[in-house]
Structures are given as structure tokens and as C-alpha cells.
Write a protein that holds these residues in place. Structure first.
Motif, PDB file in Angstrom:
ATOM      1  N   TYR A  89       0.842  -1.196   0.000  1.00 42.76           N
ATOM      2  CA  TYR A  89       0.000   0.000   0.000  1.00 42.76           C
ATOM      3  C   TYR A  89       0.880   1.249   0.000  1.00 42.76           C
ATOM      4  CZ  TYR A  89      -3.346   3.486   1.723  1.00 42.76           C
ATOM      5  OH  TYR A  89      -4.117   4.606   1.877  1.00 42.76           O
ATOM      6  N   GLU A  90       1.881   1.253   0.875  1.00 45.72           N
ATOM      7  CA  GLU A  90       2.761   2.414   0.959  1.00 45.72           C
ATOM      8  C   GLU A  90       3.528   2.631  -0.339  1.00 45.72           C
ATOM      9  OE1 GLU A  90       4.998   1.617   4.548  1.00 45.72           O
ATOM     10  OE2 GLU A  90       3.575   2.789   5.730  1.00 45.72           O
ATOM     11  N   ASP A  91       4.084   1.566  -0.901  1.00 40.97           N
ATOM     12  CA  ASP A  91       4.877   1.689  -2.126  1.00 40.97           C
ATOM     13  C   ASP A  91       4.024   2.027  -3.346  1.00 40.97           C
ATOM     14  OD1 ASP A  91       7.084   1.027  -0.599  1.00 40.97           O
ATOM     15  OD2 ASP A  91       7.199  -1.045  -1.335  1.00 40.97           O
ATOM     16  N   THR A  92       2.830   1.452  -3.413  1.00 37.64           N
ATOM     17  CA  THR A  92       1.992   1.565  -4.604  1.00 37.64           C
ATOM     18  C   THR A  92       1.124   2.815  -4.615  1.00 37.64           C
ATOM     19  OG1 THR A  92       1.917  -0.843  -4.755  1.00 37.64           O
ATOM     20  CG2 THR A  92       0.217   0.352  -5.949  1.00 37.64           C
ATOM     21  N   TYR A  93       0.700   3.276  -3.428  1.00 36.14           N
ATOM     22  CA  TYR A  93      -0.286   4.359  -3.382  1.00 36.14           C
ATOM     23  C   TYR A  93       0.136   5.520  -2.491  1.00 36.14           C
ATOM     24  CZ  TYR A  93      -4.933   6.467  -3.289  1.00 36.14           C
ATOM     25  OH  TYR A  93      -5.981   7.331  -3.418  1.00 36.14           O
ATOM     26  N   TYR A  94       0.491   5.220  -1.255  1.00 38.11           N
ATOM     27  CA  TYR A  94       0.773   6.266  -0.277  1.00 38.11           C
ATOM     28  C   TYR A  94       1.962   7.139  -0.669  1.00 38.11           C
ATOM     29  CZ  TYR A  94       2.256   8.272   4.202  1.00 38.11           C
ATOM     30  OH  TYR A  94       2.675   9.120   5.183  1.00 38.11           O
ATOM     31  N   GLU A  95       3.111   6.547  -0.922  1.00 36.13           N
ATOM     32  CA  GLU A  95       4.304   7.338  -1.251  1.00 36.13           C
ATOM     33  C   GLU A  95       4.155   8.111  -2.560  1.00 36.13           C
ATOM     34  OE1 GLU A  95       6.790   8.280   0.521  1.00 36.13           O
ATOM     35  OE2 GLU A  95       6.305   7.030   2.247  1.00 36.13           O
TER      36      GLU A  95
END
Length: 139
Positions: A89-95
Motif C-alpha cells: 500500500y505504501e509503495d503503490t499508493y501512499y508514497e
């Protein structure tokens, strides 16, 4: 305005950048909920292990073995534990969203955050009141 600084963005730009920042704030909250999910899932996994031991101690070895085999340490999503889902989630969307929001602020507001809120504060504060200062150290 400070000499050499960028011109103040127009109201439509302030609103648009504000909406983008608002979306990021929502995603920050969603991310926090993901961490709650992750921690609660991990806690539950250890509780399942305790339950399996208790079932075995109570003489229910077959049920204890089934619980241990089928659920303790199980993936919460295909091929993933909760921490792996958060990382994706962090790598794909959040960051990517954080980087985009930051870039837009740099381009359109000289990196300044919360311009709409700053405008509201200026409109709503009582000028000269010690508890209504414009900014820290600035009456």
C-alpha cells in the motif's frame, strides 16, 4: 510579499492545492487504520496460539492441532501477512501521492502548506489579542 518571492497563488489554486492536501490527510488517516489492522491482526494471531495451547491442555488435541495448522501464522491475504500488505500500500499508493502533493505545493505555493487554513486563521483571529497571534513569535 518578500522581494524575490513567488507571487501569491490565486484563490482557485489555493482551493485546488488545499483539496489535494485534504486527500493526503485522508490517506494518512487510512494508513493509520491499516497499522491498527496490522497490530490487531498480529495480536489475534498470538491469541490464537494461546487458544490452541489451552485447547490442548484441556484435552482437545485434535482441535488444537487443527487451529495451529489452519489459522496460526496464516496469511491474511493471498501470499501476504498484514505487514506485507501495508508495505505494498505504501509503495503503490501512499508514497506516490505524498510525492505528488509535495511537488504540486512546491510548484504552486512555494512549498507552503495549509494556505487555506492560514487564510481562515487570519480572517477569524482577533488582531492584537495575545491568544490570536498570526504565527509563533508573530503578533
Amino acid at each position: 510579499m518578500i522581494a524575490g518571492s513567488s507571487p501569491e497563488p490565486d484563490e482557485a489554486t489555493v482551493r485546488a492545492v488545499g483539496k489535494l492536501s485534504e486527500a493526503l490527510e485522508s490517506i494518512e488517516r487510512a494508513r493509520g487504520h491499516l497499522y491498527s489492522w496490522h497490530q490487531l491482526t498480529g495480536k489475534a494471531d498470538f491469541e490464537l496460539g494461546d487458544a490452541a495451547e489451552m485447547l490442548a491442555d484441556a484435552g482437545h488435541q485434535d482441535l488444537a492441532a487443527e487451529l495451529s495448522r489452519e489459522l496460526v501464522g496464516r496469511n491474511v491475504l493471498p501470499d501476504r501477512w498484514s505487514f506485507q500488505a501495508i508495505e505494498e500500500y505504501e509503495d503503490t499508493y501512499y508514497e506516490p501521492l505524498r510525492r505528488y502533493e509535495s511537488r504540486v505545493r512546491e510548484l504552486l505555493t512555494a512549498g507552503r502548506r495549509h494556505l487555506h487554513e492560514a487564510q481562515l486563521k487570519e480572517e477569524r483571529r482577533t488582531h492584537g489579542h495575545p491568544h490570536h497571534t498570526a504565527a509563533p513569535g508573530n503578533p
